[in-house]
Each structure stands twice: as structure tokens, then as C-alpha cells.
Design an enzyme around this catalytic site. Structure first.
Site, PDB file in Angstrom:
ATOM      1  N   TYR A  55       0.873  -1.176   0.000  1.00  9.51           N
ATOM      2  CA  TYR A  55       0.000   0.000   0.000  1.00  9.51           C
ATOM      3  C   TYR A  55       0.909   1.224   0.000  1.00  9.51           C
ATOM      4  CZ  TYR A  55      -3.982  -3.041   1.066  1.00  9.51           C
ATOM      5  OH  TYR A  55      -4.952  -4.011   1.024  1.00  9.51           O
ATOM      6  N   HIS A 129      -1.238 -12.085   0.034  1.00  9.17           N
ATOM      7  CA  HIS A 129      -2.033 -11.041  -0.623  1.00  9.17           C
ATOM      8  C   HIS A 129      -2.847 -11.589  -1.794  1.00  9.17           C
ATOM      9  CE1 HIS A 129      -1.968  -6.403  -1.170  1.00  9.17           C
ATOM     10  NE2 HIS A 129      -3.148  -6.893  -1.458  1.00  9.17           N
ATOM     11  N   SER A 209     -13.268  -3.716   0.028  1.00 12.08           N
ATOM     12  CA  SER A 209     -14.130  -2.936  -0.884  1.00 12.08           C
ATOM     13  C   SER A 209     -15.604  -3.166  -0.553  1.00 12.08           C
ATOM     14  CB  SER A 209     -13.846  -3.307  -2.349  1.00 12.08           C
ATOM     15  OG  SER A 209     -12.562  -2.910  -2.738  1.00 12.08           O
ATOM     16  N   PRO A 210     -15.997  -3.077   0.708  1.00 10.27           N
ATOM     17  CA  PRO A 210     -17.367  -3.454   1.091  1.00 10.27           C
ATOM     18  C   PRO A 210     -18.447  -2.489   0.612  1.00 10.27           C
ATOM     19  CG  PRO A 210     -16.228  -2.527   2.972  1.00 10.27           C
ATOM     20  CD  PRO A 210     -15.203  -2.669   1.879  1.00 10.27           C
ATOM     21  N   GLY A 212     -18.121  -1.086  -2.570  1.00 12.03           N
ATOM     22  CA  GLY A 212     -18.025  -1.099  -4.020  1.00 12.03           C
ATOM     23  C   GLY A 212     -16.732  -0.562  -4.579  1.00 12.03           C
ATOM     24  N   GLY A 213     -16.120   0.378  -3.866  1.00  8.70           N
ATOM     25  CA  GLY A 213     -14.859   0.935  -4.318  1.00  8.70           C
ATOM     26  C   GLY A 213     -15.013   1.954  -5.436  1.00  8.70           C
TER      27      GLY A 213
END
Length: 280
Positions: A55, A129, A209-210, A212-213
Site C-alpha cells: 500500500y 495477498h 471494498s465493502p 463497491g470501491g
């Protein structure tokens, strides 16, 4: 805040965690603002932070998010011992791209680097990952087994995996949790049985991404279904979507990201939002 077991050998954690990716990639906020975002999540009751070595903006910046989280935890006035930090290895960022590297030697080096970035002697949860198509998952997880034996990591997890890959990994090393994408727009983890498998086996399912992102996340306030339920419950649209994700299984935990303190607080509020069967 409500809590759920993260998985075998793991403590209970807040059902709404915090995913650190978006405060370390492109368009990231100033570091002091990012620390304030993490503090807002922790002050709202979040006890699980998810990060990864990659990240960052690119190879020159590897470990940025881990170092940022380490700083935020040092400066936070709350009980550090109650905060559970999960990180990931097995990816690289050549020229800013996202690639996979599941070779054991890479995973060991990445783990050592994450230990230094986080400023810890042992990692609470270390996750693969993504499966490297050029390396059998059994080979990658062999590296995890050795890291467990050495006490460098306390638990092993997986990300971006199928049921078959989870089962293959579990033959090599105990698995605590699985981190896959899940939201109302992308339901592959429901369709392909990963959420159900985690529920049946007592493994934590960390939904990334809960909401939707990206583009979908920005459209939620105007979404006709989401907006209607948000108004009915007196909640923000994002909290409604997080509540839907949490309702998909008894071991589901959401790890939304945030770039502003108010967004981190809004996400934490989803823990107390109960949707009816009709709402779902």
C-alpha cells in the site's frame, strides 16, 4: 461497537475494521490527516486495522501504510494492546503496477520488512495477498509455516482466494481468516461459496471494498435503493451497504477505508445498524 471472533486462535475484533490502503496510494491525504483518520476509527471503537506492505505509490515507497499505522498507534492515547493489526505479503509494485510474488524467499523478506515497518516483534495476522499463478499455493504457505514456527507471525490468512485454494493452504498451515472482495455489486464470494465455507469452518471473512470501491462508492448517496433505506434508518448510505455486507454471514467483518475522519466514524456506525429481513 459489536465484535466477532476473527477466526481460530484469534481474539474477537470489531465487526467494522479499518482498511488503510487509500491513505497510502494515489491522491493520498497529508500524513497528519491520515493519522487523524486512523485515530477517528479507533476512537469510534474499531479494533482491527488491515494493511499491506505494497500500500504505497511504488517500489520506492514500500511499507508506507505500515509505517503510517505504526505512527498512528504510537500517538494514539487509547489502549494499544486492544488493537489487532493484520498485514499482507506476496505482491510487488514495479513501476507502480500491482504484481504477484508468492516465492518463499520473497515472502520471508517481505515479512521481515513488515516487522520493521510496523515496529513489532511479531505480526498478529500475516496474509498471502494473492495467489501467484507461477507458484503453487502449497509452496507459498510453506513459507508461512516456517514464519509461524519462528514466532515472526502469530496467525496466517489468505486473500483473493477460492474455496479450493483455501483447502489446499489449510493442508500446509492453520488458516485464521480469508480476505476477499464482497459488496452488493460484486458478489463472487457469495456465488462461489467462499463466505459460506468460512461460516461453516469458523474462519473470519474480511470483506474488502465493502461499499463497491471507486466509482461505485461515489454513486451510493444517489442510488435509489440505498438512499431509500438510508433515509428510513436515519443512516448514511455507506453504513447501509456495510450493514448489508455484515448480514451475509456470521463470520463476516468489513474493512472499509476512509480518507477523512468523518467517513471513518460513519463506517463505524454501521456496527449498530440492523437491517430487517425485508430490507435485506
Amino acid at each position: 461497537m459489536q465484535f466477532r471472533p476473527l477466526g481460530p486462535s484469534a481474539p474477537d475484533v470489531s465487526i467494522v475494521g479499518y482498511g488503510g490502503m487509500h491513505i497510502s496510494i494515489a491522491d493520498r491525504p497529508d500524513e497528519s490527516v491520515s493519522v487523524g483518520v486512523i485515530h477517528a476509527a479507533l476512537d469510534a471503537g474499531v479494533t482491527l486495522i488491515d494493511t499491506a506492505d505494497v500500500y504505497s505509490l511504488g517500489p520506492h515507497d514500500i511499507g508506507h501504510n505500515e509505517r503510517l499505522i505504526a505512527r498512528a498507534l504510537r500517538e494514539w492515547r487509547g489502549p494499544r494492546e486492544e488493537i489487532f493489526v493484520a498485514t499482507k505479503g506476496g505482491s510487488e509494485r514495479p513501476e507502480g503496477r500491482w504484481t504477484r510474488n508468492g516465492r518463499p524467499e520473497h515472502l520471508r523478506a517481505a515479512c521481515e520488512r513488515s516487522l520493521r515497518a510496523l515496529g513489532v516483534d511479531e505480526i498478529d495476522l500475516y496474509q498471502l495477498h494473492a495467489v501467484d499463478p507461477g507458484v503453487p499455493i502449497e509452496e507459498s504457505m510453506g513459507a508461512f509455516a516456517r514464519l509461524l514456527e519462528e514466532g515472526k507471525i502469530l496467525r496466517a490468512g489468505l486473500s483473493n482466494v477460492s474455496v479450493n485454494e483455501i483447502e489446499r493452504a489449510r493442508r500446509v498451515v492453520p488458516i485464521t481468516s480469508v480476505q476477499n472482495r464482497l459488496n452488493p455489486f460484486f458478489r463472487e464470494s457469495l456465488v462461489h461459496g467462499v463466505v459460506q465455507y468460512c461460516s461453516d469452518e469458523g474462519l473470519g471473512f474480511l470483506a474488502y471494498s465493502p461499499t463497491g470501491g471507486g466509482r461505485l462508492n461515489r454513486k451510493l448517496p444517489g442510488h435509489p435503493v440505498v438512499a431509500r433505506f438510508a433515509a428510513a434508518h436515519g443512516a448514511c448510505p455507506h453504513a447501509v451497504v456495510l450493514a448489508w455486507v455484515l448480514a451475509q454471514g456470521p463470520t463476516v467483518i468489513v474493512i472499509p477505508s476512509a480518507r477523512k475522519p468523518e467517513h471513518a466514524r460513519d463506517s463505524a456506525g454501521a456496527a449498530d445498524l440492523q437491517l430487517s429481513a425485508a430490507d435485506l
